[in-house]
Write a protein that holds these residues in place. Sequence first.
Motif, PDB file in Angstrom:
ATOM      1  N   CYS A 160       0.812  -0.937  -0.008  1.00 12.87           N
ATOM      2  CA  CYS A 160       0.037  -0.089  -0.121  1.00 12.87           C
ATOM      3  C   CYS A 160       0.990   1.233  -0.421  1.00 12.87           C
ATOM      4  O   CYS A 160       0.671   2.407  -0.619  1.00 12.87           O
TER       5      CYS A 160
ATOM      6  N   ARG B 122      -2.126   6.015 -12.156  1.00 10.22           N
ATOM      7  CA  ARG B 122      -3.414   5.423 -11.144  1.00 10.22           C
ATOM      8  C   ARG B 122      -4.337   4.388 -12.205  1.00 10.22           C
ATOM      9  O   ARG B 122      -4.878   3.159 -11.550  1.00 10.22           O
TER      10      ARG B 122
ATOM     11  N   LEU C 220      -5.186   0.160 -11.117  1.00 12.10           N
ATOM     12  CA  LEU C 220      -6.870  -0.042 -11.064  1.00 12.10           C
ATOM     13  C   LEU C 220      -7.107  -0.441 -12.046  1.00 12.10           C
ATOM     14  O   LEU C 220      -7.722  -1.563 -11.586  1.00 12.10           O
TER      15      LEU C 220
ATOM     16  N   GLU D 158      -8.009  -1.498  -6.339  1.00 11.90           N
ATOM     17  CA  GLU D 158      -8.054  -0.832  -5.557  1.00 11.90           C
ATOM     18  C   GLU D 158      -9.310  -2.043  -4.660  1.00 11.90           C
ATOM     19  O   GLU D 158      -9.135  -1.806  -3.541  1.00 11.90           O
ATOM     20  N   LYS D 159      -9.693  -3.128  -5.130  1.00 10.33           N
ATOM     21  CA  LYS D 159     -10.373  -4.588  -4.508  1.00 10.33           C
ATOM     22  C   LYS D 159      -9.380  -4.886  -3.328  1.00 10.33           C
ATOM     23  O   LYS D 159      -9.987  -5.222  -2.206  1.00 10.33           O
TER      24      LYS D 159
ATOM     25  N   ARG E  37      -8.584  -2.803  -0.421  1.00  6.70           N
ATOM     26  CA  ARG E  37      -9.700  -2.436   0.117  1.00  6.70           C
ATOM     27  C   ARG E  37      -9.439  -3.827   0.780  1.00  6.70           C
ATOM     28  O   ARG E  37     -10.302  -4.243   3.282  1.00  6.70           O
TER      29      ARG E  37
ATOM     30  N   LEU F 157      -6.047   4.708  -1.236  1.00  7.26           N
ATOM     31  CA  LEU F 157      -7.134   4.921  -1.787  1.00  7.26           C
ATOM     32  C   LEU F 157      -7.561   6.257  -2.508  1.00  7.26           C
ATOM     33  O   LEU F 157      -7.727   6.282  -3.212  1.00  7.26           O
TER      34      LEU F 157
ATOM     35  N   LEU G 195      -5.366   6.770  -5.449  1.00  9.35           N
ATOM     36  CA  LEU G 195      -5.865   5.989  -6.420  1.00  9.35           C
ATOM     37  C   LEU G 195      -7.270   6.825  -6.569  1.00  9.35           C
ATOM     38  O   LEU G 195      -6.886   6.630  -8.407  1.00  9.35           O
TER      39      LEU G 195
ATOM     40  N   VAL H 141     -10.318   6.969  -5.793  1.00  2.58           N
ATOM     41  CA  VAL H 141     -10.760   5.951  -5.777  1.00  2.58           C
ATOM     42  C   VAL H 141     -12.182   6.751  -4.742  1.00  2.58           C
ATOM     43  O   VAL H 141     -11.742   7.908  -4.313  1.00  2.58           O
TER      44      VAL H 141
ATOM     45  N   TYR I 240     -12.765   6.647   0.019  1.00  4.07           N
ATOM     46  CA  TYR I 240     -11.053   6.081  -0.040  1.00  4.07           C
ATOM     47  C   TYR I 240     -11.761   5.851   1.579  1.00  4.07           C
ATOM     48  O   TYR I 240     -10.746   4.625   1.859  1.00  4.07           O
TER      49      TYR I 240
END
Length: 457
Positions: free
Chosen positions: A403, A417, A421, A426-427, A430, A447, A450, A452, A455
């Motif tokens: 991360c 990014r 992505l 992202e998945k 998270r 996040l 990125l 999103v 976040y």
Amino acid sequence: MAIAISQEAFDAMVRENMEDLDMDPDEALADAVDALTLQGADLSGIIKRVPGEAAAAEVSPVMRVLDELKASASGRSEDDLDKLASLLDELRELCAGEGLENAAVAVRNGAVEALIGLCASAGIKQERLLASGLKALSSLLRDVGSTEKFRHGEGPQVVMGILKGGSESSDILEGGFRVVAAASAGNEVVKECFMDLKVDELILQIMVEKSNSNVQSLYDAIRVLLTPDDNRVVASQVYGYSRRFAEIGIAEVLVSALREKVAPSSLPSACAALKAIAVNDEICRSISENGGIDVLLHCIDEASEQKNKVIARSCCSLLSKLAGSDANKATIIQRGGFDKLLKLTSRFSEDPPVIQEVMSMVTILTLRSPENAARAIGAGYGTLAIQAMQKFVSSAQTQKQACLMIRNLVVRNPENRTILLNDGAEKLIRKAKVMHGSCKDAATSALRDLGVDNYNA
């Protein structure tokens, strides 16, 4: 703070349980241990026996060895010296490693003072006796109580005298620097004693002698002397010690040793020593100017070929420290650092700690540098982050480091990014955020950068 108690007081309590409370011997002993433990007494080094039933030497092998040492200490014939050395070796074996309680028994019964006296009285020519005595002494120095006894017994002065006189003997040097490291660990005052005695100058003098380049404990002593590990001290002096070591040339000599002389078994310790010296930008740049980065990248290549993960991690850790200097970041990349580190991860693809070290290195190299972030993505480090998160789902440290690296790869590079992505970053982030509490802040930052939505969710 634990309550101090003597062996005599413990024995008296057991005896009182038997005589006044009519307990049987085993019950009296167990009750004394339980009661004193509840009261917060320090029972380390207490020989837990029923008074009168067995002598201390029968209950504790350490006491037997100490009694034999006292009986043999006056002899100076060759046979006597051999017996003394053998007893010292036995004491070391009993107290080293997991023998913490044995070491506490020995310290409580005067072993530190006795061994300082024995080493002080031995001649430099009695090499085996001195080496055994020093190694046994180092095995006893396990906490502040024992290192304070060492200091009050003029241990630093005695050991420094032996090291100065015995610099031709690798066994004496190994034993002596073991003591320096053990005595200095967690004790700022002992570190200061050794520095006042100019241990830095002695270390430099010994290191320039090629025949003594593989004394591993010397490197361990440097690392410990320069580590702020005494919780009793608010402001440690070790930062100044590190600068002293650098100013007199020890960093330069360490780089030379890494280049030419250090045995593979000692290389991780030498890297840790140099890392302890590299405390500011000036020193880090100086190490690079003396060829330190080239040496480390060469060692990383060799570790990759030989699949030596201990050396790989040590070299990456030191390289990360040197990369704290912006000037050194450019040097690492110009020397092919990205390609060499990625090759290392392919060799150790099943070893999370090595991959973590590499990702940490890339995180530093890409900090505040969109050019380096672009190079890193081009080299394949975005893919490395995704693959590491997929493969090592249960490793919190791997997830966190991935991360952190992703965050630096994208924070100033919008084009990166989209790449990450599209690869499913992202998945994975998270998921790490949910699974590992220690990843929460790093995952949230990744996040956010990125770009999103939600976040913080």
